[in-house]
Design a protein around this motif. Sequence first.
Motif, short mmCIF file in Angstrom:
data_model
loop_
_atom_site.label_atom_id
_atom_site.label_comp_id
_atom_site.label_asym_id
_atom_site.label_seq_id
_atom_site.Cartn_x
_atom_site.Cartn_y
_atom_site.Cartn_z
N ARG A 119 5.19 12.52 44.66
CA ARG A 119 5.97 13.65 44.14
C ARG A 119 5.28 14.97 44.46
O ARG A 119 5.93 15.94 44.90
CB ARG A 119 6.14 13.49 42.63
N ILE A 120 3.96 15.04 44.29
CA ILE A 120 3.22 16.27 44.57
C ILE A 120 3.29 16.60 46.06
O ILE A 120 3.48 17.76 46.45
CB ILE A 120 1.76 16.15 44.08
N LYS A 121 3.17 15.60 46.91
CA LYS A 121 3.27 15.85 48.35
C LYS A 121 4.65 16.37 48.73
O LYS A 121 4.78 17.22 49.61
CB LYS A 121 2.95 14.58 49.13
N MET A 122 5.68 15.84 48.07
CA MET A 122 7.04 16.31 48.35
C MET A 122 7.16 17.80 47.97
O MET A 122 7.71 18.60 48.74
CB MET A 122 8.07 15.50 47.58
N LYS A 124 4.78 19.97 47.81
CA LYS A 124 3.96 20.73 48.75
C LYS A 124 4.70 20.94 50.06
O LYS A 124 4.69 22.04 50.63
CB LYS A 124 2.64 20.00 48.97
N ARG A 125 5.39 19.88 50.55
CA ARG A 125 6.17 20.00 51.78
C ARG A 125 7.32 20.99 51.62
O ARG A 125 7.62 21.74 52.54
CB ARG A 125 6.72 18.63 52.18
N GLN A 126 7.97 20.96 50.47
CA GLN A 126 9.08 21.88 50.24
C GLN A 126 8.63 23.34 50.26
O GLN A 126 9.37 24.21 50.67
CB GLN A 126 9.74 21.58 48.89
N MET A 127 7.42 23.58 49.82
CA MET A 127 6.93 24.96 49.69
C MET A 127 6.07 25.39 50.87
O MET A 127 5.54 26.51 50.85
CB MET A 127 6.13 25.08 48.40
N PHE A 128 5.94 24.58 51.89
CA PHE A 128 5.04 24.89 53.00
C PHE A 128 5.37 26.25 53.61
O PHE A 128 6.49 26.50 54.03
CB PHE A 128 5.11 23.81 54.08
N GLY A 129 4.38 27.14 53.64
CA GLY A 129 4.54 28.45 54.25
C GLY A 129 5.33 29.44 53.42
O GLY A 129 5.60 30.55 53.88
N ARG A 130 5.73 29.09 52.23
CA ARG A 130 6.59 29.97 51.43
C ARG A 130 5.86 30.64 50.27
O ARG A 130 6.29 31.68 49.80
CB ARG A 130 7.76 29.17 50.86
N ALA A 131 4.84 30.00 49.75
CA ALA A 131 4.24 30.56 48.54
C ALA A 131 2.75 30.21 48.50
O ALA A 131 2.25 29.46 49.31
CB ALA A 131 4.94 30.00 47.31
N SER A 132 2.12 30.74 47.50
CA SER A 132 0.68 30.55 47.36
C SER A 132 0.36 29.33 46.50
O SER A 132 1.24 28.73 45.89
CB SER A 132 0.08 31.80 46.73
N VAL A 140 4.01 22.05 40.10
CA VAL A 140 3.51 20.70 39.84
C VAL A 140 3.40 20.46 38.34
O VAL A 140 3.82 19.43 37.82
CB VAL A 140 2.15 20.45 40.55
N LEU A 141 2.85 21.42 37.62
CA LEU A 141 2.65 21.27 36.19
C LEU A 141 3.96 21.28 35.42
O LEU A 141 4.10 20.61 34.39
CB LEU A 141 1.71 22.35 35.65
N LEU A 142 4.95 22.03 35.89
CA LEU A 142 6.22 22.13 35.17
C LEU A 142 7.17 20.94 35.46
O LEU A 142 8.10 20.72 34.70
CB LEU A 142 6.93 23.43 35.51
N THR A 143 6.93 20.21 36.53
CA THR A 143 7.83 19.08 36.85
C THR A 143 7.31 17.75 36.33
O THR A 143 7.90 16.73 36.62
CB THR A 143 8.04 18.98 38.38
N THR A 144 6.26 17.74 35.57
CA THR A 144 5.75 16.45 35.05
C THR A 144 6.50 15.99 33.86
O THR A 144 7.20 16.56 33.16
CB THR A 144 4.25 16.54 34.69
#
Length: 144
Positions: A119-122, A124-132, A140-144
């Motif tokens: 789930r975390i890797k997904m 990370k992939r969704q946000m690649f190059g978009r945010a810090s 990650v913390l809010l989707t648990t």
Amino acid sequence: MRPLRAPHPVAPPAPSVRKVTGWLATHPDQLEEAHQLQLKTVLDRCPELAALIEQVRSFAVMLTQRRGHDLPSWLTAVKAEDLPALHAFANGLERDLDAVTAGLTLPWSSGPVEGHVNRIKMLKRQMFGRASFPLLRKRVLLTT
């Protein structure tokens, strides 16, 4: 005039590879009787496949019933057969025999942890190059 000849008996078409694979992957008790007969015919014609399915099913029993103590005897039996693809699998298991035996014996599973990592890797992939990193951490913390 030519004499009439009796027609040659027509053999049923050979089952597709997909069908045979499905029969092999299905528990023998779950197969319909017609499929069991067709599988028996295929296995009678191909002794290598019959030997392979015997070893695969014994490994499946070891896996589902957590019988890791049977692994060394299974590896010995596999090496006695002439099945190169299964030899490669067995060699891979032997490289880390202690861990494989523990995995086949102990009741613990790392499945939930692997699910969280996936789930975390997904995310990370969704946000690649978009945010810090702070935003990634917050998602990650809010989707648990």
